[in-house]
Write a protein that holds these residues in place. Structure first.
Motif, PDB file in Angstrom:
ATOM      1  N   VAL B  39      10.591   8.644  -0.019  1.00 19.04           N
ATOM      2  CA  VAL B  39      10.530   7.802  -1.898  1.00 19.04           C
ATOM      3  C   VAL B  39      10.456   7.027  -1.817  1.00 19.04           C
ATOM      4  CG1 VAL B  39      10.881   8.226  -4.211  1.00 19.04           C
ATOM      5  CG2 VAL B  39      10.386   9.743  -2.608  1.00 19.04           C
ATOM      6  N   TYR B  40      11.652   5.899  -1.458  1.00 19.02           N
ATOM      7  CA  TYR B  40      11.870   5.262  -1.352  1.00 19.02           C
ATOM      8  C   TYR B  40      11.319   3.449  -0.703  1.00 19.02           C
ATOM      9  CZ  TYR B  40      15.239   0.301  -1.142  1.00 19.02           C
ATOM     10  OH  TYR B  40      15.486  -0.403  -1.016  1.00 19.02           O
ATOM     11  N   TYR B  41      11.060   4.534   0.450  1.00 17.81           N
ATOM     12  CA  TYR B  41      10.065   3.590   1.279  1.00 17.81           C
ATOM     13  C   TYR B  41       9.063   3.104   1.076  1.00 17.81           C
ATOM     14  CZ  TYR B  41      13.522   4.489   5.544  1.00 17.81           C
ATOM     15  OH  TYR B  41      14.831   4.464   5.700  1.00 17.81           O
TER      16      TYR B  41
ATOM     17  N   ILE E  63      -3.297   8.435   3.813  1.00 22.75           N
ATOM     18  CA  ILE E  63      -2.263   8.352   5.147  1.00 22.75           C
ATOM     19  C   ILE E  63      -1.751   6.905   5.029  1.00 22.75           C
ATOM     20  CG2 ILE E  63      -3.891   8.597   7.196  1.00 22.75           C
ATOM     21  CD1 ILE E  63      -5.440   5.719   6.368  1.00 22.75           C
ATOM     22  N   PRO E  64      -0.062   6.840   5.660  1.00 22.09           N
ATOM     23  CA  PRO E  64       0.576   5.871   4.458  1.00 22.09           C
ATOM     24  C   PRO E  64       0.295   4.622   4.601  1.00 22.09           C
ATOM     25  CG  PRO E  64       1.189   6.665   6.815  1.00 22.09           C
ATOM     26  CD  PRO E  64      -0.150   7.491   6.666  1.00 22.09           C
ATOM     27  N   ILE E  65      -0.872   3.885   4.376  1.00 21.31           N
ATOM     28  CA  ILE E  65      -1.298   3.075   3.901  1.00 21.31           C
ATOM     29  C   ILE E  65      -1.666   2.289   2.798  1.00 21.31           C
ATOM     30  CG2 ILE E  65      -2.823   0.738   5.090  1.00 21.31           C
ATOM     31  CD1 ILE E  65      -2.710   2.107   7.525  1.00 21.31           C
ATOM     32  N   LEU E  66      -1.161   1.503   1.976  1.00 21.92           N
ATOM     33  CA  LEU E  66      -1.201   1.462   0.503  1.00 21.92           C
ATOM     34  C   LEU E  66      -2.697  -0.172   0.431  1.00 21.92           C
ATOM     35  CD1 LEU E  66       2.751   0.628  -0.629  1.00 21.92           C
ATOM     36  CD2 LEU E  66       1.342   2.361  -0.719  1.00 21.92           C
ATOM     37  N   HIS E  67      -3.192   0.113  -0.921  1.00 25.77           N
ATOM     38  CA  HIS E  67      -4.121  -1.178   0.193  1.00 25.77           C
ATOM     39  C   HIS E  67      -4.298  -2.837  -1.081  1.00 25.77           C
ATOM     40  CE1 HIS E  67      -6.927   2.204   0.387  1.00 25.77           C
ATOM     41  NE2 HIS E  67      -6.711   2.787  -0.783  1.00 25.77           N
ATOM     42  N   HIS E  68      -3.856  -3.253  -0.426  1.00 20.01           N
ATOM     43  CA  HIS E  68      -3.419  -4.693  -0.321  1.00 20.01           C
ATOM     44  C   HIS E  68      -3.706  -5.418  -1.855  1.00 20.01           C
ATOM     45  CE1 HIS E  68      -1.984  -8.990   0.512  1.00 20.01           C
ATOM     46  NE2 HIS E  68      -1.137  -8.651   1.357  1.00 20.01           N
ATOM     47  N   LEU E  69      -5.023  -5.389  -2.158  1.00 20.24           N
ATOM     48  CA  LEU E  69      -4.668  -6.227  -3.346  1.00 20.24           C
ATOM     49  C   LEU E  69      -4.828  -5.483  -5.250  1.00 20.24           C
ATOM     50  CD1 LEU E  69      -8.678  -6.867  -2.267  1.00 20.24           C
ATOM     51  CD2 LEU E  69      -6.638  -7.971  -2.163  1.00 20.24           C
ATOM     52  N   ILE E  76       2.850   3.345  -7.717  1.00 21.53           N
ATOM     53  CA  ILE E  76       2.446   3.884  -6.860  1.00 21.53           C
ATOM     54  C   ILE E  76       3.196   5.413  -7.222  1.00 21.53           C
ATOM     55  CG2 ILE E  76       2.966   4.097  -4.097  1.00 21.53           C
ATOM     56  CD1 ILE E  76       3.774   1.354  -4.274  1.00 21.53           C
ATOM     57  N   ASN E  77       2.443   6.249  -6.921  1.00 20.70           N
ATOM     58  CA  ASN E  77       2.923   8.432  -7.074  1.00 20.70           C
ATOM     59  C   ASN E  77       3.416   8.165  -5.240  1.00 20.70           C
ATOM     60  OD1 ASN E  77       3.006  10.431  -7.333  1.00 20.70           O
ATOM     61  ND2 ASN E  77       1.363  11.006  -7.813  1.00 20.70           N
ATOM     62  N   PRO E  78       4.142   8.502  -5.118  1.00 19.70           N
ATOM     63  CA  PRO E  78       4.539   9.014  -4.050  1.00 19.70           C
ATOM     64  C   PRO E  78       3.845   9.892  -3.014  1.00 19.70           C
ATOM     65  CG  PRO E  78       7.143   8.726  -4.802  1.00 19.70           C
ATOM     66  CD  PRO E  78       5.381   8.377  -6.076  1.00 19.70           C
ATOM     67  N   ASP E  79       3.820  10.781  -4.345  1.00 18.81           N
ATOM     68  CA  ASP E  79       3.026  12.203  -3.629  1.00 18.81           C
ATOM     69  C   ASP E  79       1.745  12.285  -3.316  1.00 18.81           C
ATOM     70  OD1 ASP E  79       4.876  13.725  -4.150  1.00 18.81           O
ATOM     71  OD2 ASP E  79       4.370  14.795  -6.214  1.00 18.81           O
ATOM     72  N   ASP E  80       0.735  10.259  -3.579  1.00 16.88           N
ATOM     73  CA  ASP E  80      -0.055  10.884  -2.643  1.00 16.88           C
ATOM     74  C   ASP E  80      -0.621   9.990  -1.278  1.00 16.88           C
ATOM     75  OD1 ASP E  80      -0.683  10.688  -5.092  1.00 16.88           O
ATOM     76  OD2 ASP E  80      -1.544   9.388  -6.173  1.00 16.88           O
ATOM     77  N   PHE E  81       0.752   9.677  -0.934  1.00 12.03           N
ATOM     78  CA  PHE E  81       1.119   8.987   0.136  1.00 12.03           C
ATOM     79  C   PHE E  81       1.993  10.123   1.533  1.00 12.03           C
ATOM     80  CE2 PHE E  81       0.800   5.255  -2.052  1.00 12.03           C
ATOM     81  CZ  PHE E  81      -0.905   4.999  -1.720  1.00 12.03           C
ATOM     82  N   VAL E  82       1.491  10.608   2.604  1.00  7.41           N
ATOM     83  CA  VAL E  82       1.961  11.199   3.712  1.00  7.41           C
ATOM     84  C   VAL E  82       3.601  10.368   4.025  1.00  7.41           C
ATOM     85  CG1 VAL E  82       2.462  11.644   5.719  1.00  7.41           C
ATOM     86  CG2 VAL E  82      -0.075  12.036   5.138  1.00  7.41           C
ATOM     87  N   ASN E  83       4.219  11.388   3.960  1.00 10.28           N
ATOM     88  CA  ASN E  83       5.463  10.631   4.737  1.00 10.28           C
ATOM     89  C   ASN E  83       5.759  10.056   5.546  1.00 10.28           C
ATOM     90  OD1 ASN E  83       8.872  10.891   4.756  1.00 10.28           O
ATOM     91  ND2 ASN E  83       9.512  13.030   5.401  1.00 10.28           N
ATOM     92  N   PRO E  84       6.101   8.685   5.622  1.00  8.13           N
ATOM     93  CA  PRO E  84       6.038   7.998   7.104  1.00  8.13           C
ATOM     94  C   PRO E  84       6.901   7.540   7.463  1.00  8.13           C
ATOM     95  CG  PRO E  84       7.153   6.439   4.828  1.00  8.13           C
ATOM     96  CD  PRO E  84       6.895   8.070   4.448  1.00  8.13           C
ATOM     97  N   LEU E  85       8.066   8.231   7.629  1.00 11.69           N
ATOM     98  CA  LEU E  85       9.796   8.269   8.422  1.00 11.69           C
ATOM     99  C   LEU E  85       9.935   9.011   9.182  1.00 11.69           C
ATOM    100  CD1 LEU E  85      12.627   6.833   7.784  1.00 11.69           C
ATOM    101  CD2 LEU E  85      13.333   9.327   7.526  1.00 11.69           C
ATOM    102  N   PRO E  86       8.669  10.317   9.189  1.00 13.12           N
ATOM    103  CA  PRO E  86       8.686  11.138  10.744  1.00 13.12           C
ATOM    104  C   PRO E  86       7.978  10.297  11.529  1.00 13.12           C
ATOM    105  CG  PRO E  86       8.454  12.883   8.511  1.00 13.12           C
ATOM    106  CD  PRO E  86       8.712  10.854   8.004  1.00 13.12           C
ATOM    107  N   HIS E  87       6.641   9.373  11.055  1.00 11.41           N
ATOM    108  CA  HIS E  87       5.747   9.193  11.760  1.00 11.41           C
ATOM    109  C   HIS E  87       6.704   8.015  13.041  1.00 11.41           C
ATOM    110  CE1 HIS E  87       2.253   9.672   9.079  1.00 11.41           C
ATOM    111  NE2 HIS E  87       3.094  10.922   9.000  1.00 11.41           N
TER     112      HIS E  87
END
Lengths: 492, 276, 104, 81, 140
Positions: B39-41, E63-69, E76-87
């Motif tokens: 979540v932090y990231y 996918i864990p890429i935010l939109h730049h603009l 940002i809602n964390p539930d909308d993005f896949v957990n990036p740490l395991p990647h």
């Protein structure tokens, strides 16, 4: 600059490894000099770190400036600061001792050899210092890959032994990674301290139990516990003598350190000893390891094979002593890690000297070894005495701790296994000494000449012998100043 | 051996499948793994580093130390392959082979010391079976520059789209491997020699480590890019973004060099005389 | 618009199916290369065209660029796929495979 | 993330893996292993791990297949089991 | 019925991982050819990578890429993005696996240069014969 020493011990060998690989293609003569200077620099910083820890206690270093659960951190504490110093000493001695043999056998590939040598040290130091579980895996792989390559440069059987080691090592590392995955799925963290804070809430969870089992399986394969030891003897004895000294004296010890680290600082002794209730099984297991390792050592005909099986018994000593679960046992186990690194290095250095001169390490060739190579043979005798546990040397003190811990915990099977394997070691070493002193035939017609190994191989051996005795004399100081603080207070 | 294998995998397989019963369900947004650190990231990677690709931000900034050693692992693999396989002894051949390019006829010439290696009509080859195919050569000659441009795009665009130093480096190396397959090892060694590949990889890892050391010199922790703002003349957040790009270039160089080096060693089994 | 997308996609799927059946049904190595090389390229052309058409459904610069990239993929497939087929056939001929004839 | 597609591809991955370890011609093993890597890459792309999928596509299906074939070319092509 | 389906859907990915791990271990234990063993090792490693990626997946997430603009201003809602740490971890693991593959293949080539075969039992026989000859020489 003084606060950056925790990272410098890892970074100095790393940067120098790159420079050495570079220099190997441009000026190969510089490689050995660069390696030795890198190791001296990092030994210096590790000693300074040791004194810092002595004065101020544990040091936390945040890499790339992020605070621990999110970034990676280094934790230098009482347990690992002293092991780092030993690793650096062993690396330095091996580097000094290896240069003649490397010049002779690996002329044009010197740069790559020394670069991998330094990367091996880098990986080990990183494993010791790191506070992050995944970072430990990456450094473990660096150590393993450079280790496979170093072992692969030996006689014609070395590549096959190294490939077997690669299979077992990869299975071990992957099981460790799977264990971390289990930890991650149930805690969501990778930092050791963070996980240790979460685990007490999850004691009933099956996932944590399987994480423990998989991590331990992986580490047992990596450290060569008895049923999974198949890779170890061939890998250590077929490899080039310049590398087998380094790999044999450090790999298993560092893996044992990782086991101790995981139990003390990640899974916590409360969970590992009282919740899982496997300490009795593990001590019996270690007993079996010691007895089988001793018998296997007795049946060997080559010096390096015999020494490899002795390493397996020593792994049994340390693992068993640690799983006894009392304070004395842990003290003895940690002290034995330090001592065993030095003792194994002493024995392998002298065997490297024998092989450099005799070109073979079969017992048949050891006739009149005391006349031919008096210094190397003297070093060998002192190393052997330390393995057996003769008082002035350091092996005696750690074995004493292990014996009294076994008695205190009431594990008399472990006690008797220790005594038994000491006796076997006596037989093993006196067999060689007898061969060297009293050879019956051929004294008249075959005049033995003084044929000692070069000075650059004698000096490290001499220093190691001195260190063995010094570590024996100052073992009380080491225990009161460092090891006592390393063991948590709940263990009595 | 087969029976032992089957018994082992049946036993350990049942244990492993039993161990999954306690897991949180697949794709659960509320599992501990998805709620503790990540979540932090997700929330802070943009304000901290101004890199939209969260994976790149974590890879090259939060856990940059891992990535440095990841590059080192691949570098160590290159060194290991070199140490194990490289064979410097050259076999004396009493003849050499030349191919007449327009007809494809192979000539075997003895005492060829004073002949040039390549002319317009004749080309030196290493063994009789080395194929020559005009279609493959022309097509791969056409494709290779585009692959290289794509590799550079992947390295440079790693901030905004999937990709980064490692992938770009592999693609760059693969372009050269394609060249070496469709032409020959001899011609690819003329463009990137062994020494160049090694120096490329050394320099790549050195760029990464050097960035970290530069941070040490500016008084902050190892690999803390924020302190580089003093020499990049920006605020710390943009400095992090720029330093990530710099580091990715280093990774790309290192990986490309090592891939080429590994291919040379494995495909010629260390003799460097003939490729695949 | 949607009609064209679906039509192109179906056409592509038809070509792919034909290619797969051809690989199974044809008698020898060289004839199998024929459906593998040709029909896959054609099927890819149609599916990619439908993808790029679907992508520009609401037209702006970003989507247009993505569609352009898809067109580029098709262009590169058109260069590489025949080359690969040619190289495989060439290797088969060098290795000494005899082409199939009806008489035997 | 659509679990039906995931199941289909996972089953295909397992079938290919069994095929890889049971075929006797090592060159076919090399090619099939490339297919295995590519299927794995699809699986990861479905789960949203685009970076990992990209890496696997360039490494597993690209470079390591070349290495494998080069090594088989330099050693022997047949296998007894 | 629905209960069972739910149970299977929530676990099948992990079961697939375990089956792949078993295939890899089986190849390492019981295949004689060294290249086969190397491939089994690689299957094992990719299975573990699949395990980690399965940990990180989320339902209905992108996918864990935010939109730049436009993402600077809104939360940002964390539930909308896949957990990036395991990647990130698995990028490292893929690199490790390709490095291991390179080293293993070069070792296999070296073994082939020395023994002329890649079948493990034949190599073991050759080594045993060599040791026997050595011990006979020693005895003489």
């Amino acid at each position: 600059m003084s606060e950056h020493y925790p990272v410098l011990i890892v970074i100095i060998p790393f940067i120098f490894a790159l420079i050495v690989a570079f220099a190997g293609f441009i000026k190969p003569r510089l490689c050995c000099f660069l390696t030795i200077s890198a190791l001296i620099l990092s030994l210096y910083s590790s000693i300074i770190l040791l004194f810092q820890v002595f004065k101020t206690g544990c040091i936390e270093y945040r890499l790339s400036g992020w605070s621990p659960p999110w970034g990676i951190c280094y934790n230098i504490d009482y347990l690992n600061s002293i092991i780092i110093v030993v690793v650096m000493i062993v690396g330095l001695m091996c580097a000094i001792s290896s240069q003649k043999a490397v010049n002779r056998d690996l002329d044009q590939k010197k740069g790559a050899f020394y670069a991998l040598f330094l990367l091996f040290i880098t990986g080990l130091t990183g494993i010791l210092a790191t506070g992050d579980l995944f970072n430990l895996y990456v450094l473990l792989e660096i150590t393993s890959i450079s280790g496979y390559a170093l072992i692969g440069t030996g006689n014609n059987k070395a590549a096959f032994a190294s490939l077997k080691y690669l299979f077992m090592g990869t299975i071990g590392a992957s099981f460790y990674l799977l264990g971390i995955g289990y930890l991650y799925i149930s805690t969501g963290s990778l930092n050791m301290a963070d996980i240790a804070a979460i685990i007490p809430e999850l004691q009933q969870s099956k996932t944590i139990m399987f994480a423990f089992i998989f991590c331990m399986t992986g580490l047992f394969i990596k450290m060569g516990m008895f049923p999974m030891h198949g890779w170890l003897p061939n890998a250590y004895s077929d490899s080039h003598s310049a590398t087998s000294t380094l790999v044999a004296s450090l790999t298993t010890k560092v893996m044992l350190y990782v086991m101790i680290r995981l139990i003390l600082n990640v899974f916590l002794p409360d969970y590992s000893f009282s919740k899982l209730n496997i300490d009795n099984i593990m001590v019996w297991f270690a007993t079996v390891v010691i007895i089988c390792g001793s018998f296997l050592a007795l049946s060997q005909k080559n010096l390096k094979y015999m020494l490899s099986y002795i390493i397996i018994t020593e792994v049994g000593y340390i693992a068993g002593g640690f799983w006894l679960g009392n304070r004395l046992g842990m003290t003895g186990a940690i002290l034995h890690i330090l001592n065993d690194a030095l003792m194994t290095m002493c024995l392998f250095l002298s065997s490297a000297n024998f092989i450099y001169v005799l070109k073979n390490d079969s017992f048949k060739n050891f006739k009149d070894i005391f006349l031919k190579m008096p210094f190397s043979a003297a070093g060998f005798v002192i190393g052997g005495a330390s393995i057996i546990g003769v008082p002035p040397t350091c092996g005696f003190f750690s074995k004493w701790y292990l014996l009294s811990a076994a008695q205190e915990a009431g594990h008399y099977e472990f006690f008797s296994a220790l005594i038994f394997s000491s006796l076997i070691c006596c037989i093993l070493f006196f067999r060689i000494i007898e061969q060297g002193f009293f050879s019956e035939d051929d004294h008249e017609n075959n005049v033995t000449k003084f044929n000692e190994a070069p000075v650059s191989m004698i000096i490290p051996l001499g220093i190691t012998v001195l260190l063995l005795i010094a570590a024996g004399i100052y073992s009380g100081d080491i225990i009161t100043n460092f090891i006592d603080h390393a063991i948590p207070d709940i263990i009595t | 051996m087969k029976i032992i294998g089957i018994i082992t995998i049946l036993l350990s397989g049942s244990i492993m499948i039993y161990s999954t019963l306690d897991f949180p369900e697949w794709g659960d947004p509320l599992s501990p793994a998805n709620t503790h650190l990540s979540v932090y990231y997700i929330e802070n990677s943009m304000p901290d580093t101004s890199v939209p690709n969260i994976v790149t931000a974590i890879l090259a900034d939060y856990r940059s130390y891992d990535t440095m050693f990841e590059t080192t692992v691949i570098f160590a693999a290159g060194l290991a392959c070199f140490l194990l396989l490289r064979n410097f002894r050259k076999k004396k051949k009493e003849y050499s082979l030349y191919r007449h390019i327009p007809t494809g006829v192979t000539l075997k010439i003895k005492n060829s010391a004073d002949l040039a290696d390549d002319t317009k009509l004749f080309q030196r080859i290493d063994s009789t079976w080395v194929p020559f195919d005009l279609v493959t050569r022309t097509a791969s000659g056409l494709i290779v520059p585009f692959i290289q441009i794509f590799a550079l795009y992947v390295i440079a665009h790693g901030h905004h789209s999937p990709g980064g130093g490692f992938q770009g480096g592999v693609i760059f190396g693969a372009a050269f491997i394609l060249f070496a397959i469709s032409y020959s090892l001899r011609e690819s060694l003329k463009i990137i020699s062994e020494k160049t590949a090694v120096i490329l990889s050394c320099v790549g890892v050195m760029i990464y480590a050097g960035t970290g050391l530069l941070c040490l010199l500016f008084g902050s922790n190892f690999l803390n890019y924020g302190s580089l703002a003093q020499i990049l003349f920006t605020d710390p957040v943009s400095a992090r973004s720029l330093a990530i790009l710099f580091v990715e270039i280093g990774v790309g160089l290192a990986v490309a060099g090592v891939m080429i080096w590994l291919y040379y060693n494995i495909s010629s089994s260390g003799k460097y005389n003939q490729g695949l | 618009m949607d009609f064209f997308v679906i039509l192109l996609m179906l056409l592509g799927a038809l070509f792919f199916t034909g290619g797969s059946i051809g690989i199974i049904r044809f008698p020898d190595f060289f004839t199998r290369l024929h459906p593998a090389g040709k029909l896959d390229t054609m099927g890819l052309l149609f599916t990619m065209a439908s993808c790029s058409l679907y992508n520009v459904n609401d037209f702006n610069l970003n989507n247009f660029l993505v569609s352009l990239k898809i067109i580029f993929i098709v262009a590169f497939i058109f260069i590489t796929s025949p080359t690969a087929t040619h190289a495989i056939a060439d290797a088969g001929l060098r290795a000494g495979l005899v082409p199939w004839t009806k008489k035997r | 993330m659509i679990w039906q597609i995931d199941v289909i591809i996972l089953v295909m991955v397992i079938i290919i893996a069994i095929g890889v370890i049971s075929i006797k011609n090592l060159l076919s093993v090399g090619i099939l292993f490339g297919a295995y890597s590519f299927m794995m890459c699809l699986l990861w792309a479905i789960m949203g791990a685009v970076d990992v999928a990209f890496t696997e596509a360039s490494v597993g299906a690209g470079v390591s297949t070349v290495f494998l074939i080069a090594a088989i070319f330099r050693t022997s092509r047949g296998s007894k089991d | 019925m629905d209960n069972y389906l739910f149970f299977i859907v929530s676990k099948f990915n992990y079961w697939g991982v375990m089956i792949l791990i078993m295939i890899g271990i089986y190849a390492i234990i019981s295949k004689q050819n060294l290249i086969k063993k190397i491939i089994g090792m690689n299957i094992f490693q990719t299975a573990i990578i699949l395990f980690y990626i399965s940990i990180g997946s989320k339902k209905n997430a992108s996918i864990p890429i935010l939109h730049h603009l436009n993402e600077h201003t809104q939360k940002i809602n964390p539930d909308d993005f896949v957990n990036p740490l395991p990647h990130v971890l698995m990028l490292t693991a893929i690199v490790v696996s390709v490095a291991t593959l390179g080293v293993a293949l070069s070792l296999a080539i070296k073994i082939y240069q020395q023994f002329g075969t890649l079948e493990e039992n034949i190599i073991n026989n050759k080594i045993a014969a060599d040791n026997n000859r050595q011990s006979v020489i020693d005895r003489l």
